[in-house]
Design a protein around this motif. Structure first.
Motif, PDB file in Angstrom:
ATOM      1  N   VAL A 200       0.398  -0.810   0.235  1.00 19.95           N
ATOM      2  CA  VAL A 200      -0.249  -0.052  -0.089  1.00 19.95           C
ATOM      3  C   VAL A 200       0.567   1.406   0.339  1.00 19.95           C
ATOM      4  N   VAL A 201       0.741   2.455  -0.772  1.00 23.34           N
ATOM      5  CA  VAL A 201       1.681   2.973  -0.741  1.00 23.34           C
ATOM      6  C   VAL A 201       0.073   4.584  -0.270  1.00 23.34           C
ATOM      7  N   LEU A 202       1.678   4.820   0.740  1.00 28.16           N
ATOM      8  CA  LEU A 202       1.084   5.586   1.619  1.00 28.16           C
ATOM      9  C   LEU A 202       1.252   7.578   0.731  1.00 28.16           C
ATOM     10  N   GLY A 203       0.353   8.195   1.235  1.00 30.35           N
ATOM     11  CA  GLY A 203       0.935   9.838   1.132  1.00 30.35           C
ATOM     12  C   GLY A 203      -0.534  10.893   0.929  1.00 30.35           C
ATOM     13  N   SER A 204      -0.082  12.298   1.277  1.00 30.76           N
ATOM     14  CA  SER A 204      -1.647  13.016   1.207  1.00 30.76           C
ATOM     15  C   SER A 204      -1.517  13.172  -0.431  1.00 30.76           C
ATOM     16  N   GLY A 208      -0.116  12.133  -5.327  1.00 33.12           N
ATOM     17  CA  GLY A 208      -0.864  11.295  -5.329  1.00 33.12           C
ATOM     18  C   GLY A 208       0.178  11.136  -6.963  1.00 33.12           C
ATOM     19  N   GLU A 209       0.495  11.932  -7.647  1.00 33.03           N
ATOM     20  CA  GLU A 209       1.201  11.064  -8.902  1.00 33.03           C
ATOM     21  C   GLU A 209       2.575  10.558  -8.589  1.00 33.03           C
ATOM     22  N   LEU A 210       3.016  11.316  -7.638  1.00 34.66           N
ATOM     23  CA  LEU A 210       4.597  10.166  -7.168  1.00 34.66           C
ATOM     24  C   LEU A 210       3.713   8.542  -6.646  1.00 34.66           C
ATOM     25  N   GLY A 227      -4.769  10.693  -0.929  1.00 32.21           N
ATOM     26  CA  GLY A 227      -5.627  10.616  -1.251  1.00 32.21           C
ATOM     27  C   GLY A 227      -6.516  10.760  -0.754  1.00 32.21           C
ATOM     28  N   ALA A 228      -6.884   9.508  -0.731  1.00 31.98           N
ATOM     29  CA  ALA A 228      -7.848   8.079  -0.473  1.00 31.98           C
ATOM     30  C   ALA A 228      -8.303   8.889   0.914  1.00 31.98           C
ATOM     31  N   LEU A 229      -7.192   8.855   1.855  1.00 31.42           N
ATOM     32  CA  LEU A 229      -7.462   8.111   3.302  1.00 31.42           C
ATOM     33  C   LEU A 229      -7.719   9.384   3.649  1.00 31.42           C
ATOM     34  N   SER A 230      -7.953   9.242   5.623  1.00 26.83           N
ATOM     35  CA  SER A 230      -7.623  10.567   6.041  1.00 26.83           C
ATOM     36  C   SER A 230      -6.533  10.011   6.925  1.00 26.83           C
ATOM     37  N   LEU A 231      -5.926  10.939   7.685  1.00 24.81           N
ATOM     38  CA  LEU A 231      -4.509  10.668   8.291  1.00 24.81           C
ATOM     39  C   LEU A 231      -4.821   9.814   9.632  1.00 24.81           C
ATOM     40  N   ARG A 232      -5.796   9.543  10.019  1.00 26.98           N
ATOM     41  CA  ARG A 232      -6.000   8.579  10.934  1.00 26.98           C
ATOM     42  C   ARG A 232      -6.251   7.381  10.365  1.00 26.98           C
ATOM     43  N   ALA A 236      -4.068   3.615  10.178  1.00 24.78           N
ATOM     44  CA  ALA A 236      -4.368   2.538  10.237  1.00 24.78           C
ATOM     45  C   ALA A 236      -4.498   1.819   9.483  1.00 24.78           C
ATOM     46  N   ILE A 237      -3.801   2.647   9.006  1.00 26.14           N
ATOM     47  CA  ILE A 237      -3.612   1.191   7.380  1.00 26.14           C
ATOM     48  C   ILE A 237      -1.775   0.715   7.807  1.00 26.14           C
ATOM     49  N   ILE A 238      -1.088   1.502   8.319  1.00 24.00           N
ATOM     50  CA  ILE A 238       0.327   1.469   9.053  1.00 24.00           C
ATOM     51  C   ILE A 238       0.133   0.740  10.318  1.00 24.00           C
ATOM     52  N   GLU A 239      -0.796   0.312  10.675  1.00 20.44           N
ATOM     53  CA  GLU A 239      -0.920  -0.298  12.055  1.00 20.44           C
ATOM     54  C   GLU A 239      -1.144  -1.711  11.326  1.00 20.44           C
TER      55      GLU A 239
END
Ligand code: SF4
Length: 333
Positions: A200-204, A208-210, A227-232, A236-239
């Motif tokens: 899973v690639v995370l970011g704001s 998105g492009e990166l 950009g698809a998920l809130s910070l928390r 939760a994905i990281i968790e």
């Protein structure tokens, strides 16, 4: 300090806000849950935290910018009649806000440029992790951990996002972005292509492009959540991830806050500056022996020497080896 509510003003970057949670926890243990002034972006990281009574958003670069927004907030804070305020962010604006709100006890670091506006000046530890340095503001006492308070709704949203894409555990999370260009390790796409697990690639949204480019290195196995998920929800994905691979950026501290092992790639900054992984479940990949490191507190937008060797010189083999060597944990949720 006289009886009354206690305030913390922390309007720095997301990672700094996460690293302030031990200070918040210690203050809450002493005074009860505290109020926090922070940025709109960071507010969601604190509004569920048990050490926090109320989050007050200060949009210093947007709706509250300028002297008008400053005055409105100062008046609002004055109305609450705080007994004291802690100022981990060493900025003039934070100090002036506390002063203008007539908060009688103002506690900050002695090396702050705004220290003359404080009523109590605390020596800032020279070394150690930033979370411990910030904790020093509250004097001696127990050392609470860096914590993020995720809700069941956050976890459910993360689980639904994973399920919709057929991503099963164990998966690896990667966070290739950073506000500062030189902190971005350029090898994430190759790393993702060579991992043998879902990613899973995370970011704001700004990443998105990166993130799409990195995810495209392993079609069907890697998915971008930028950009698809809130910070928390991202936390939760990281968790749920077996581990996180990240630069020296906010997701590193999210991983610390949810107890997920991390491989952190450091370029223009070094862990000795106080922002590395905490504990056994973290490892660092860095270009040791490069005379120009660290070249700034945050990492410049572009390399002043032009070669960006601190990141360009880190091959994917080294990061893969760190991923393989890092003990992973079974997700708790
Ligand atoms: S000056 Fe050195 S540490 Fe700074 S970005 Fe360039 S290579 Fe990296």
């Amino acid at each position: 300090m006289r009886p009354g509510p206690v305030l913390v003003i922390q309007t720095a970057f997301l990672g700094d806000v996460v690293l302030t949670t031990p200070l918040l926890s210690r203050l809450a243990a002493r005074f009860g849950p505290v109020d926090v002034v922070t940025t709109p972006a960071a507010a969601e990281l604190l509004e569920t935290h048990p050490a926090v009574r109320r989050v007050i958003r200060y949009d210093k670069r947007g709706a509250d910018r300028g002297i008008g927004g400053f005055r409105r907030l100062a008046e609002r804070l004055a109305d609450t009649r705080y007994a004291g305020v802690y100022l981990p962010h060493r900025s003039w604006r934070s100090a002036a806000l506390a002063f203008s709100a007539h908060i009688p006890d103002r506690i900050g670091f002695a090396d702050s440029p705004a220290a003359l506006l404080y009523t109590e000046r605390v020596a800032r530890p020279r070394g150690g992790h930033e979370s411990a340095r910030l904790l020093a503001l509250a004097g001696a006492g127990p050392s609470p951990e860096v914590t993020l308070a995720l809700t069941e709704a956050d976890r459910a949203a993360a689980a639904a996002w994973l399920k919709a894409r057929g991503i099963a555990t164990p998966f690896v999370a990667v966070a290739p972005g950073s506000i500062w260009g030189t902190k971005r390790w350029p090898g994430y796409a190759e790393l993702v292509a060579r991992l043998d697990r879902p990613v899973v690639v995370l970011g704001s949204a700004a990443d998105g492009e990166l993130a799409a480019t990195v995810a495209a290195a392993a079609p069907g196995r890697a998915h971008s959540a930028a950009g698809a998920l809130s910070l928390r929800e991202s936390a939760a994905i990281i968790e749920r991830a077996a581990l996180l691979v990240t630069n020296d950026s906010a997701p590193l501290h999210f991983a610390t806050g949810v107890g997920t092992p991390v491989v952190a790639v450091f370029g223009p900054t070094t862990p000795s500056q106080g922002f590395g992984p905490i504990g056994r479940a973290g490892s660092v990949v860095q270009h040791t022996g490069l005379w120009c490191r660290p070249c700034s507190p945050h990492g410049p937008a572009s390399c002043p020497l032009g070669h960006h060797a601190c990141m360009q010189g880190i091959g994917v083999e080294r990061v893969l080896a760190a991923v393989t060597a890092t003990p992973t944990t079974a997700p708790a949720h």
